[in-house]
Scaffold this motif. Structure first.
Motif, PDB file in Angstrom:
ATOM      1  N   THR A 135      -3.067  -4.528   8.128  1.00  0.00           N
ATOM      2  CA  THR A 135      -3.526  -5.193   7.198  1.00  0.00           C
ATOM      3  C   THR A 135      -2.934  -6.578   6.813  1.00  0.00           C
ATOM      4  O   THR A 135      -3.052  -7.293   7.920  1.00  0.00           O
ATOM      5  CB  THR A 135      -3.029  -4.244   5.685  1.00  0.00           C
ATOM      6  N   LEU A 174       0.763  -1.049  -0.073  1.00  0.00           N
ATOM      7  CA  LEU A 174      -0.071  -0.047   0.119  1.00  0.00           C
ATOM      8  C   LEU A 174       0.908   1.283   0.016  1.00  0.00           C
ATOM      9  O   LEU A 174       1.875   1.319   0.845  1.00  0.00           O
ATOM     10  CB  LEU A 174      -1.091   0.088   1.255  1.00  0.00           C
ATOM     11  N   GLU A 182      -4.336  -7.659  -4.155  1.00  0.00           N
ATOM     12  CA  GLU A 182      -4.476  -6.817  -5.033  1.00  0.00           C
ATOM     13  C   GLU A 182      -5.990  -6.290  -5.220  1.00  0.00           C
ATOM     14  O   GLU A 182      -6.521  -5.345  -5.041  1.00  0.00           O
ATOM     15  CB  GLU A 182      -4.029  -7.228  -6.374  1.00  0.00           C
ATOM     16  N   ARG A 206     -10.119   0.889  -2.173  1.00  0.00           N
ATOM     17  CA  ARG A 206     -10.118   2.201  -2.821  1.00  0.00           C
ATOM     18  C   ARG A 206     -11.649   2.747  -3.156  1.00  0.00           C
ATOM     19  O   ARG A 206     -11.942   3.969  -2.920  1.00  0.00           O
ATOM     20  CB  ARG A 206      -9.353   2.271  -3.920  1.00  0.00           C
ATOM     21  N   GLU A 217      -7.289  -4.376  -2.333  1.00  0.00           N
ATOM     22  CA  GLU A 217      -6.892  -3.040  -2.372  1.00  0.00           C
ATOM     23  C   GLU A 217      -7.658  -2.264  -3.332  1.00  0.00           C
ATOM     24  O   GLU A 217      -8.130  -0.988  -3.064  1.00  0.00           O
ATOM     25  CB  GLU A 217      -5.294  -2.925  -2.786  1.00  0.00           C
ATOM     26  N   SER A 265       0.371  -3.900   3.481  1.00  0.00           N
ATOM     27  CA  SER A 265      -0.045  -4.716   2.185  1.00  0.00           C
ATOM     28  C   SER A 265      -1.520  -5.286   2.191  1.00  0.00           C
ATOM     29  O   SER A 265      -1.688  -5.621   3.327  1.00  0.00           O
ATOM     30  CB  SER A 265       1.188  -5.400   1.763  1.00  0.00           C
TER      31      SER A 265
END
Length: 278
Positions: free
Chosen positions: A156, A114, A131, A138, A134, A128
């Motif tokens: 995380t 991140l 994918e 967002r 994340e 982190s």
């Protein structure tokens, strides 16, 4: 009944042939037929292999989990389940708890670091997530910003070894009994999946903040689920954590809300049992 009707018809024809000397009017006068009531057989319910499997899965669950499953149409439930499993393209529904451990070398292969961005704030520079998680973070953080809320990400992904050190430190500081309510043993943490996030200051007071209230109200809309709700310590193994959310996807959250009293552990336990039952 069908055989009876055929026999009755043959008898009627024989009687008609024998009375050919009589007029049509006298035949009608002499013979008064009472219509036989038509009895409709109620079809037995069709039991499909999926329904039989559902019963085996249900029998394998704990009483608390079974009590947490809402009553409803079986076919509707199975249809919703099929949609959830089909949507889980990133394997987001793995059961991890004090009875189901990850291996020491388990690290998701799509972990990304991140970095500072315009969506959410970072409490540390060594965080982190997987994918797709994340990206989902967002999306949720962007929605929060539009409501005037900035999400702070505090913890995380944690490796097995990181969790081992954290757990050992908590046991030393708090004692094992208290630590076990607050911290997962190595291999039993959702953080090792790379799909869980601790938000804010990681205290009970977080629930009273604007950020905490916004997440409680809106996180599910974006596929995030509170892992350890209040009043379910005997189910989850941990006391209430108002800051700990796990990304499981929107369909899974809806499935959880509709059929499992909105308790993640109930739903994940069921999914685990379903996948491991023949």
């Amino acid at each position: 009944m069908l055989r009876f009707c055929r026999i009755f018809s043959l008898l009627f024809c024989a009687m008609w042939l024998c009375s050919c000397a009589k007029s049509r009017e006298s035949v009608v006068a002499d013979i008064v037929l009472t219509p036989e009531p038509v009895l409709q057989e109620v079809p037995e319910p069709v039991v499909t292999p999926q329904m039989e499997k559902l019963q085996r899965v249900f029998n394998s669950l704990s009483k608390r989990t079974k009590d947490g499953i809402a009553n409803g149409d079986v076919q509707e439930f199975l249809g919703d389940l099929e949609k959830v499993l089909a949507d889980d393209k990133f394997d987001l529904l793995t059961l991890v708890d004090k009875q189901h451990y990850l291996s020491q070398d388990y690290i998701p292969d799509d972990i990304v670091a991140l970095t500072a961005n315009n969506y959410y704030l970072l409490n540390r520079n060594d965080l982190s997530l997987r994918e797709p998680v994340e990206k989902a973070l967002r999306t949720m953080a962007d929605a929060a910003k539009k409501d005037g809320i900035t999400l702070l990400v505090s913890s995380t992904f944690r490796s097995f070894d990181y969790q081992a050190n954290l757990y050992a430190r908590n046991v030393k500081q708090l004692g094992k009994e208290v630590a076990d309510r607050e911290s997962a043993p190595p291999g039993a943490s959702q953080h090792q999946l790379g799909t869980a996030v601790d938000f804010g200051d990681i205290t009970d007071s977080f629930a009273l903040t604007k950020e905490g209230k916004w997440l409680a109200e809106n996180a599910g809309l974006y596929g995030w689920s509170l892992s350890f709700p209040d009043g379910y310590e005997d189910v989850t193994g941990y006391r209430w954590e108002c800051w700990h959310y796990r990304y499981i996807g929107v369909p899974a959250v809806q499935f959880q809300q509709k059929w499992f009293s909105d308790v993640q552990q109930f739903m994940i336990e069921f999914i685990h049992a379903w996948k491991n039952t023949e």
